[in-house]
Design a protein around this motif. Structure first.
Motif, PDB file in Angstrom:
ATOM      1  N   ASP A 140     -12.126 -10.448   8.424  1.00 17.83           N
ATOM      2  CA  ASP A 140     -10.991  -9.694   8.965  1.00 17.83           C
ATOM      3  C   ASP A 140     -10.455 -10.420  10.186  1.00 17.83           C
ATOM      4  O   ASP A 140     -11.188 -10.636  11.162  1.00 17.83           O
ATOM      5  CB  ASP A 140     -11.407  -8.279   9.372  1.00 17.83           C
ATOM      6  CG  ASP A 140     -11.973  -7.473   8.220  1.00 17.83           C
ATOM      7  OD1 ASP A 140     -11.415  -7.555   7.126  1.00 17.83           O
ATOM      8  OD2 ASP A 140     -12.995  -6.789   8.420  1.00 17.83           O
ATOM      9  N   ALA A 141      -9.191 -10.793  10.149  1.00 16.61           N
ATOM     10  CA  ALA A 141      -8.533 -11.456  11.286  1.00 16.61           C
ATOM     11  C   ALA A 141      -7.401 -10.572  11.789  1.00 16.61           C
ATOM     12  O   ALA A 141      -6.606 -10.060  10.991  1.00 16.61           O
ATOM     13  CB  ALA A 141      -8.003 -12.824  10.882  1.00 16.61           C
ATOM     14  N   VAL A 142      -7.315 -10.388  13.108  1.00 16.03           N
ATOM     15  CA  VAL A 142      -6.282  -9.535  13.709  1.00 16.03           C
ATOM     16  C   VAL A 142      -5.737 -10.223  14.953  1.00 16.03           C
ATOM     17  O   VAL A 142      -6.501 -10.687  15.807  1.00 16.03           O
ATOM     18  CB  VAL A 142      -6.829  -8.138  14.083  1.00 16.03           C
ATOM     19  CG1 VAL A 142      -5.748  -7.309  14.763  1.00 16.03           C
ATOM     20  CG2 VAL A 142      -7.355  -7.409  12.848  1.00 16.03           C
ATOM     21  N   TRP A 172       0.493  -5.362   2.488  1.00 14.69           N
ATOM     22  CA  TRP A 172       0.327  -6.016   1.193  1.00 14.69           C
ATOM     23  C   TRP A 172      -1.086  -5.730   0.722  1.00 14.69           C
ATOM     24  O   TRP A 172      -2.057  -6.020   1.425  1.00 14.69           O
ATOM     25  CB  TRP A 172       0.551  -7.525   1.310  1.00 14.69           C
ATOM     26  CG  TRP A 172      -0.098  -8.317   0.208  1.00 14.69           C
ATOM     27  CD1 TRP A 172      -1.272  -9.006   0.264  1.00 14.69           C
ATOM     28  CD2 TRP A 172       0.389  -8.476  -1.131  1.00 14.69           C
ATOM     29  NE1 TRP A 172      -1.556  -9.596  -0.923  1.00 14.69           N
ATOM     30  CE2 TRP A 172      -0.546  -9.292  -1.819  1.00 14.69           C
ATOM     31  CE3 TRP A 172       1.524  -8.023  -1.807  1.00 14.69           C
ATOM     32  CZ2 TRP A 172      -0.385  -9.657  -3.146  1.00 14.69           C
ATOM     33  CZ3 TRP A 172       1.681  -8.391  -3.133  1.00 14.69           C
ATOM     34  CH2 TRP A 172       0.744  -9.190  -3.789  1.00 14.69           C
ATOM     35  N   ARG A 173      -1.234  -5.118  -0.447  1.00 16.57           N
ATOM     36  CA  ARG A 173      -2.547  -4.749  -0.964  1.00 16.57           C
ATOM     37  C   ARG A 173      -2.803  -5.423  -2.314  1.00 16.57           C
ATOM     38  O   ARG A 173      -2.065  -5.210  -3.272  1.00 16.57           O
ATOM     39  CB  ARG A 173      -2.653  -3.230  -1.130  1.00 16.57           C
ATOM     40  CG  ARG A 173      -2.636  -2.464   0.176  1.00 16.57           C
ATOM     41  CD  ARG A 173      -2.787  -0.974  -0.046  1.00 16.57           C
ATOM     42  NE  ARG A 173      -2.883  -0.237   1.204  1.00 16.57           N
ATOM     43  CZ  ARG A 173      -3.058   1.091   1.276  1.00 16.57           C
ATOM     44  NH1 ARG A 173      -3.128   1.807   0.162  1.00 16.57           N
ATOM     45  NH2 ARG A 173      -3.153   1.693   2.455  1.00 16.57           N
ATOM     46  N   TRP A 175      -1.236  -6.982   6.787  1.00 19.25           N
ATOM     47  CA  TRP A 175      -0.417  -5.914   7.353  1.00 19.25           C
ATOM     48  C   TRP A 175       0.218  -6.361   8.674  1.00 19.25           C
ATOM     49  O   TRP A 175      -0.284  -7.249   9.358  1.00 19.25           O
ATOM     50  CB  TRP A 175      -1.251  -4.652   7.590  1.00 19.25           C
ATOM     51  CG  TRP A 175      -2.488  -4.873   8.428  1.00 19.25           C
ATOM     52  CD1 TRP A 175      -3.718  -5.287   7.978  1.00 19.25           C
ATOM     53  CD2 TRP A 175      -2.615  -4.721   9.848  1.00 19.25           C
ATOM     54  NE1 TRP A 175      -4.601  -5.404   9.025  1.00 19.25           N
ATOM     55  CE2 TRP A 175      -3.954  -5.054  10.182  1.00 19.25           C
ATOM     56  CE3 TRP A 175      -1.744  -4.342  10.860  1.00 19.25           C
ATOM     57  CZ2 TRP A 175      -4.422  -5.013  11.489  1.00 19.25           C
ATOM     58  CZ3 TRP A 175      -2.207  -4.299  12.163  1.00 19.25           C
ATOM     59  CH2 TRP A 175      -3.540  -4.622  12.462  1.00 19.25           C
ATOM     60  N   VAL A 176       1.322  -5.720   8.990  1.00 22.96           N
ATOM     61  CA  VAL A 176       2.032  -5.907  10.263  1.00 22.96           C
ATOM     62  C   VAL A 176       2.391  -4.526  10.789  1.00 22.96           C
ATOM     63  O   VAL A 176       2.949  -3.700  10.046  1.00 22.96           O
ATOM     64  CB  VAL A 176       3.309  -6.750  10.086  1.00 22.96           C
ATOM     65  CG1 VAL A 176       4.032  -6.904  11.425  1.00 22.96           C
ATOM     66  CG2 VAL A 176       2.986  -8.118   9.495  1.00 22.96           C
ATOM     67  N   SER A 193       0.859  -5.784  16.135  1.00 25.89           N
ATOM     68  CA  SER A 193      -0.417  -6.178  15.541  1.00 25.89           C
ATOM     69  C   SER A 193      -0.159  -6.794  14.171  1.00 25.89           C
ATOM     70  O   SER A 193       0.702  -6.315  13.420  1.00 25.89           O
ATOM     71  CB  SER A 193      -1.362  -4.976  15.387  1.00 25.89           C
ATOM     72  OG  SER A 193      -1.565  -4.320  16.617  1.00 25.89           O
ATOM     73  N   VAL A 194      -0.913  -7.842  13.849  1.00 23.93           N
ATOM     74  CA  VAL A 194      -0.851  -8.497  12.551  1.00 23.93           C
ATOM     75  C   VAL A 194      -2.281  -8.713  12.085  1.00 23.93           C
ATOM     76  O   VAL A 194      -3.133  -9.167  12.862  1.00 23.93           O
ATOM     77  CB  VAL A 194      -0.111  -9.849  12.617  1.00 23.93           C
ATOM     78  CG1 VAL A 194      -0.068 -10.508  11.245  1.00 23.93           C
ATOM     79  CG2 VAL A 194       1.290  -9.673  13.177  1.00 23.93           C
ATOM     80  N   GLY A 195      -2.551  -8.398  10.822  1.00 20.93           N
ATOM     81  CA  GLY A 195      -3.901  -8.559  10.305  1.00 20.93           C
ATOM     82  C   GLY A 195      -3.924  -9.126   8.902  1.00 20.93           C
ATOM     83  O   GLY A 195      -2.978  -8.937   8.120  1.00 20.93           O
ATOM     84  N   TYR A 196      -5.001  -9.840   8.594  1.00 20.61           N
ATOM     85  CA  TYR A 196      -5.195 -10.369   7.243  1.00 20.61           C
ATOM     86  C   TYR A 196      -6.692 -10.362   6.944  1.00 20.61           C
ATOM     87  O   TYR A 196      -7.510 -10.760   7.794  1.00 20.61           O
ATOM     88  CB  TYR A 196      -4.648 -11.781   7.117  1.00 20.61           C
ATOM     89  CG  TYR A 196      -4.726 -12.331   5.715  1.00 20.61           C
ATOM     90  CD1 TYR A 196      -3.848 -11.900   4.726  1.00 20.61           C
ATOM     91  CD2 TYR A 196      -5.695 -13.267   5.372  1.00 20.61           C
ATOM     92  CE1 TYR A 196      -3.925 -12.387   3.434  1.00 20.61           C
ATOM     93  CE2 TYR A 196      -5.777 -13.768   4.082  1.00 20.61           C
ATOM     94  CZ  TYR A 196      -4.893 -13.324   3.119  1.00 20.61           C
ATOM     95  OH  TYR A 196      -4.971 -13.806   1.839  1.00 20.61           O
TER      96      TYR A 196
END
Length: 423
Positions: free
Chosen positions: A364-366, A39-40, A406-407, A378-381
């Motif tokens: 940045d969270a991962v 998602w951007r 992202w996932v 992996s999941v990030g926001y």
């Protein structure tokens, strides 16, 4: 279909030839399927009032590794696509050769590698494979390797041409024409290691047939580790000729400290990339060359192409990173970045100037989960809190909410196809 046929022919030729050998050998096959949903809404560029973007990209790669006594080879084919980017019932060739090299050990100390390969050194700061990008980066070149008495030395190079020509060597593609580098590393005791690197890359002059602008980057990396503490430092200078014809006088400085107290790891550091203000006689903006900038300058990739992404103004990146690993298979990381220009920016025909160097902050969270050696999730926001000066280097609304999520799933087994010892 084309990928399947190529792989079958490759496997068949190797497997037919292998039984003829009497020396120890191993043959590995490593397939990789790596889809990533994103998602951007402010990724790489500030939001501008449009709706956010959502898509799924995928890397499908298959790698064949062979090692026999003094010979190694690797063939890595990949297809990179966005789900739905082809019409149904269409034959659109898209397979590319990511790596194709052969390595010969000349002795127990020296080896030579030829072909398409990745150049990855010093944690990707100037030479990296950019593995986060689905296509990743590789080079067509030569690598000489030497290892003796705790010293490692690599010398690599490449000469690019766009076709088999009959005359001249003019190169019109937007790549380097010539690349050469020398890397050396020495472990000094159990706690300190030092490495030195020199990189020279040349670009075709636009007004001549054979002339080349050469840029030179050279410096040192130090790593000191003692129990839970680790210190890293880097200092690089850049000289030579810019594509504009001006002389280059730029530098990069890095200072970083990390402390590990299981299950936590804390990292505090700063990176300074020199910049320039206005039309100076020399170019003072440091170029990060062929680095994996994604891992250093915020995951939202606002500074992938430095110095272009700062309008030559340079960058100060101060960061605090925290990693929490409660169990071997789980890890959670939270990174904070403070971004500022190294120099004030003058107004141009297309961009406003600014005397406020603060560009913004990023979080940045991962979350990573290793299901097995073959499967990882992996999941990030990420959020960018842009300052007003960010609009001077990036189009869009600096006051708008900017986020990116992202996932990703990485399925990558390593399969031993054949292994036998000397008879």
């Amino acid at each position: 279909m084309k990928l399947s046929f190529t792989l079958k022919m490759l496997l068949l030729s190797v497997l037919v030839w292998l039984p003829l050998e009497t020396a120890w050998a191993q043959l590995y096959l490593t397939p990789q399927v790596r889809p990533r949903a994103e998602w951007r809404n402010g990724y790489q560029s500030l939001p501008n009032g449009q709706d956010g973007a959502f898509f799924v990209s995928q890397r499908s790669r298959i790698t064949l590794d062979y090692k026999q006594d003094k010979v190694q080879t690797r063939f890595s084919l990949q297809d990179v696509r966005v789900w739905g980017d082809e019409a149904h019932l269409k034959d659109v060739p898209s397979t590319a050769m990511h790596e194709a090299w052969g390595e010969l050990a000349l002795s127990d100390k020296f080896a030579v590698r030829l072909g398409r390969q990745e150049f990855v050194y010093n944690n990707d700061r100037l030479l990296g494979n950019v593995d986060w990008v689905q296509q990743a980066r590789s080079h067509d070149g030569l690598l000489l390797k030497a290892r003796w008495q705790g010293i490692s030395v690599d010398a690599g190079g490449a000469f690019n041409q766009e076709k088999e020509a009959l005359f001249d060597t003019h190169y019109s593609m937007n790549n380097y024409k010539v690349l050469g580098f020398l890397w050396a590393q020495k472990q000094l005791g159990d706690q300190l290691s030092v490495s030195a690197m020199h990189i020279s890359d040349g670009f075709q002059r636009p007004d001549t047939v054979g002339g080349v602008y050469f840029r030179h980057t050279y410096g040192l990396d130090l790593t000191y580790q003692r129990e839970r503490l680790q210190f890293n430092g880097s200092l690089y200078r850049q000289s030579g000729e810019h594509g504009s014809g001006k002389k280059i006088a730029a530098y990069l400085a890095v200072a970083e400290a990390a402390y590990t107290y299981q299950p936590f790891r804390f990292t505090l550091g700063t990176t300074y990339l020199s910049g320039m203000a206005g039309q100076e006689r020399k170019v003072h903006s440091f170029n990060t060359l062929y680095a994996t900038n994604h891992k250093y300058y915020g995951f939202m990739d606002y500074f992938i192409n430095v110095p272009a992404d700062t309008r030559q103004g340079g960058l100060l990146n101060t960061y605090l990173k925290t990693t929490f690993s409660p169990k071997p298979r789980y890890s959670i990381s939270l990174d904070y970045h403070y971004f500022a220009l190294a120099k004030n920016l003058h107004a141009s025909e297309t961009h406003a100037g600014t005397n406020n160097r603060y560009l913004g902050s990023e979080l940045d969270a991962v979350l990573q989960y290793k299901h097995s050696d073959q499967i990882q999730f992996s999941v990030g926001y990420s959020n960018l809190f842009a300052g007003r000066s960010m609009a001077a280097i990036k189009p869009g609304d600096a006051s708008a909410y900017a986020d990116w999520g992202w996932v990703m799933v990485n399925i990558q087994p390593r399969i031993l196809l054949k292994s036998f010892e000397k008879e």
